[in-house]
Design a protein around this motif. Sequence first.
Motif, PDB file in Angstrom:
ATOM      1  N   LEU A 207       0.808  -1.221   0.000  1.00 47.55           N
ATOM      2  CA  LEU A 207       0.000   0.000   0.000  1.00 47.55           C
ATOM      3  C   LEU A 207       0.838   1.267   0.000  1.00 47.55           C
ATOM      4  N   THR A 208       2.062   1.194   0.505  1.00 46.95           N
ATOM      5  CA  THR A 208       2.952   2.349   0.430  1.00 46.95           C
ATOM      6  C   THR A 208       3.289   2.652  -1.026  1.00 46.95           C
ATOM      7  N   VAL A 209       3.530   1.600  -1.803  1.00 46.77           N
ATOM      8  CA  VAL A 209       3.784   1.761  -3.237  1.00 46.77           C
ATOM      9  C   VAL A 209       2.557   2.355  -3.922  1.00 46.77           C
ATOM     10  N   VAL A 210       1.383   1.805  -3.610  1.00 50.57           N
ATOM     11  CA  VAL A 210       0.138   2.275  -4.223  1.00 50.57           C
ATOM     12  C   VAL A 210      -0.096   3.750  -3.909  1.00 50.57           C
ATOM     13  N   SER A 211       0.067   4.117  -2.634  1.00 51.29           N
ATOM     14  CA  SER A 211      -0.206   5.504  -2.237  1.00 51.29           C
ATOM     15  C   SER A 211       0.779   6.470  -2.875  1.00 51.29           C
ATOM     16  N   GLY A 212       2.020   6.023  -3.082  1.00 53.85           N
ATOM     17  CA  GLY A 212       3.042   6.901  -3.638  1.00 53.85           C
ATOM     18  C   GLY A 212       3.009   7.025  -5.144  1.00 53.85           C
ATOM     19  N   LEU A 213       2.440   6.021  -5.823  1.00 57.08           N
ATOM     20  CA  LEU A 213       2.496   5.992  -7.286  1.00 57.08           C
ATOM     21  C   LEU A 213       1.181   6.329  -7.973  1.00 57.08           C
ATOM     22  N   CYS A 214       0.073   5.856  -7.425  1.00 57.26           N
ATOM     23  CA  CYS A 214      -1.171   5.801  -8.199  1.00 57.26           C
ATOM     24  C   CYS A 214      -1.972   7.095  -8.142  1.00 57.26           C
ATOM     25  N   ASP A 215      -2.418   7.531  -9.301  1.00 55.67           N
ATOM     26  CA  ASP A 215      -3.298   8.698  -9.399  1.00 55.67           C
ATOM     27  C   ASP A 215      -4.733   8.337  -9.031  1.00 55.67           C
ATOM     28  N   PHE A 216      -5.112   7.115  -9.314  1.00 46.44           N
ATOM     29  CA  PHE A 216      -6.496   6.672  -9.115  1.00 46.44           C
ATOM     30  C   PHE A 216      -6.453   5.182  -8.792  1.00 46.44           C
ATOM     31  N   ILE A 217      -7.385   4.720  -7.974  1.00 49.88           N
ATOM     32  CA  ILE A 217      -7.364   3.339  -7.500  1.00 49.88           C
ATOM     33  C   ILE A 217      -8.750   2.732  -7.639  1.00 49.88           C
ATOM     34  N   THR A 218      -8.789   1.488  -8.118  1.00 48.32           N
ATOM     35  CA  THR A 218     -10.008   0.688  -8.109  1.00 48.32           C
ATOM     36  C   THR A 218      -9.789  -0.471  -7.143  1.00 48.32           C
ATOM     37  N   VAL A 219     -10.712  -0.659  -6.213  1.00 43.70           N
ATOM     38  CA  VAL A 219     -10.642  -1.748  -5.243  1.00 43.70           C
ATOM     39  C   VAL A 219     -11.626  -2.836  -5.659  1.00 43.70           C
ATOM     40  N   LEU A 220     -11.111  -4.054  -5.818  1.00 45.27           N
ATOM     41  CA  LEU A 220     -11.959  -5.205  -6.100  1.00 45.27           C
ATOM     42  C   LEU A 220     -12.128  -6.044  -4.840  1.00 45.27           C
ATOM     43  N   ALA A 221     -13.301  -6.648  -4.692  1.00 45.12           N
ATOM     44  CA  ALA A 221     -13.557  -7.619  -3.630  1.00 45.12           C
ATOM     45  C   ALA A 221     -14.582  -8.610  -4.157  1.00 45.12           C
ATOM     46  N   ARG A 222     -14.250  -9.882  -4.027  1.00 43.27           N
ATOM     47  CA  ARG A 222     -15.110 -10.952  -4.532  1.00 43.27           C
ATOM     48  C   ARG A 222     -15.506 -10.728  -5.984  1.00 43.27           C
ATOM     49  N   GLY A 223     -14.566 -10.233  -6.764  1.00 44.63           N
ATOM     50  CA  GLY A 223     -14.778 -10.096  -8.192  1.00 44.63           C
ATOM     51  C   GLY A 223     -15.502  -8.849  -8.637  1.00 44.63           C
ATOM     52  N   SER A 224     -15.934  -8.016  -7.698  1.00 45.07           N
ATOM     53  CA  SER A 224     -16.698  -6.815  -8.038  1.00 45.07           C
ATOM     54  C   SER A 224     -15.964  -5.556  -7.593  1.00 45.07           C
ATOM     55  N   VAL A 225     -16.287  -4.432  -8.225  1.00 43.52           N
ATOM     56  CA  VAL A 225     -15.713  -3.153  -7.816  1.00 43.52           C
ATOM     57  C   VAL A 225     -16.347  -2.732  -6.497  1.00 43.52           C
ATOM     58  N   LEU A 226     -15.503  -2.537  -5.487  1.00 41.96           N
ATOM     59  CA  LEU A 226     -15.976  -2.144  -4.163  1.00 41.96           C
ATOM     60  C   LEU A 226     -15.920  -0.631  -3.963  1.00 41.96           C
ATOM     61  N   ALA A 227     -14.862  -0.019  -4.497  1.00 40.13           N
ATOM     62  CA  ALA A 227     -14.694   1.429  -4.325  1.00 40.13           C
ATOM     63  C   ALA A 227     -13.702   1.934  -5.354  1.00 40.13           C
ATOM     64  N   GLU A 228     -13.765   3.228  -5.626  1.00 42.71           N
ATOM     65  CA  GLU A 228     -12.816   3.872  -6.530  1.00 42.71           C
ATOM     66  C   GLU A 228     -12.518   5.279  -6.023  1.00 42.71           C
ATOM     67  N   GLY A 229     -11.342   5.783  -6.399  1.00 43.01           N
ATOM     68  CA  GLY A 229     -10.960   7.134  -6.015  1.00 43.01           C
ATOM     69  C   GLY A 229      -9.465   7.221  -5.814  1.00 43.01           C
ATOM     70  N   ASP A 230      -8.999   8.352  -5.295  1.00 41.99           N
ATOM     71  CA  ASP A 230      -7.581   8.450  -4.963  1.00 41.99           C
ATOM     72  C   ASP A 230      -7.322   7.657  -3.672  1.00 41.99           C
ATOM     73  N   TYR A 231      -6.040   7.560  -3.293  1.00 45.47           N
ATOM     74  CA  TYR A 231      -5.700   6.695  -2.164  1.00 45.47           C
ATOM     75  C   TYR A 231      -6.379   7.142  -0.876  1.00 45.47           C
ATOM     76  N   ALA A 232      -6.395   8.443  -0.635  1.00 44.05           N
ATOM     77  CA  ALA A 232      -7.006   8.940   0.601  1.00 44.05           C
ATOM     78  C   ALA A 232      -8.480   8.563   0.663  1.00 44.05           C
ATOM     79  N   THR A 233      -9.152   8.627  -0.480  1.00 42.06           N
ATOM     80  CA  THR A 233     -10.585   8.310  -0.518  1.00 42.06           C
ATOM     81  C   THR A 233     -10.835   6.840  -0.225  1.00 42.06           C
ATOM     82  N   VAL A 234     -10.110   5.950  -0.900  1.00 39.66           N
ATOM     83  CA  VAL A 234     -10.392   4.525  -0.702  1.00 39.66           C
ATOM     84  C   VAL A 234      -9.892   4.043   0.651  1.00 39.66           C
ATOM     85  N   ALA A 235      -8.813   4.647   1.165  1.00 37.11           N
ATOM     86  CA  ALA A 235      -8.281   4.219   2.458  1.00 37.11           C
ATOM     87  C   ALA A 235      -9.228   4.542   3.601  1.00 37.11           C
TER      88      ALA A 235
END
Length: 256
Positions: A207-235
Amino acid sequence: MSDAILQTVGLTKEFRGFVAVNDVNLSIRRGTIHGLIGPNGAGKTTCFNLLTKFLQPTRGSIRYDGRDITGMKPAEVARLGLVRSFQISAVFPHLSVLENVRVALQRQRGGSFDFWRSDSLLRQYDARARELLEDVGLTAYAGLTAGELPYGRKRALEIATTLALDPVMMLLDEPTAGMTHDDVGRIVQLIRRVSAGRTVLLVEHNLTVVSGLCDFITVLARGSVLAEGDYATVARNPDVIAAYLGDEASTEAAHG
């Protein structure tokens, strides 16, 4: 999104009744680093396999750079500039570091894998191969066999061979998996550097890599999109914390 380079609509993959990817709608903006995260079994690798055509979807569609690629083969999408690197380092261990990059250049330019061809024909690729090795910090290792490289340097070599295919969009599967802290920092800097002028889709557990690199994040859980946004939003998303990030990330979110 008009600036989306890669989009999926209703992307679904079932394996004998098990739904590994369920109605996933992705929109990856051109020129960004987009993270795809989630717990084990969330469907991230299956999603990558669908996007790069190693699997065909049960339902749904995939568009890349304005073109429907749903029915294409892996080599066809790679020729369009959508190139994937794998979670396990994929290099030829008995060839030199330089020769590994040269093989990738031969493939990108339509050359064959005839290693017995004349030296003069093969050397036409050397200058570009050395440029790519410089880009990833491997100039000093050019003459070593790839099997002699430390793990982190092998991943850098894999990124060099990916760059040799001249990708418009790179899909990186766990690029820092199994690395030491120093290697992680080196690869993060490398990804940031080579992403200039490109789009990157990144699966990563660190997650340190993700927070430092990614402009936007999609979170998957059980095959579905759970949340999207920047790191602060999804965290800070309670569903994400419950499904994936756990107590440690909850503490990070509270103090971040």
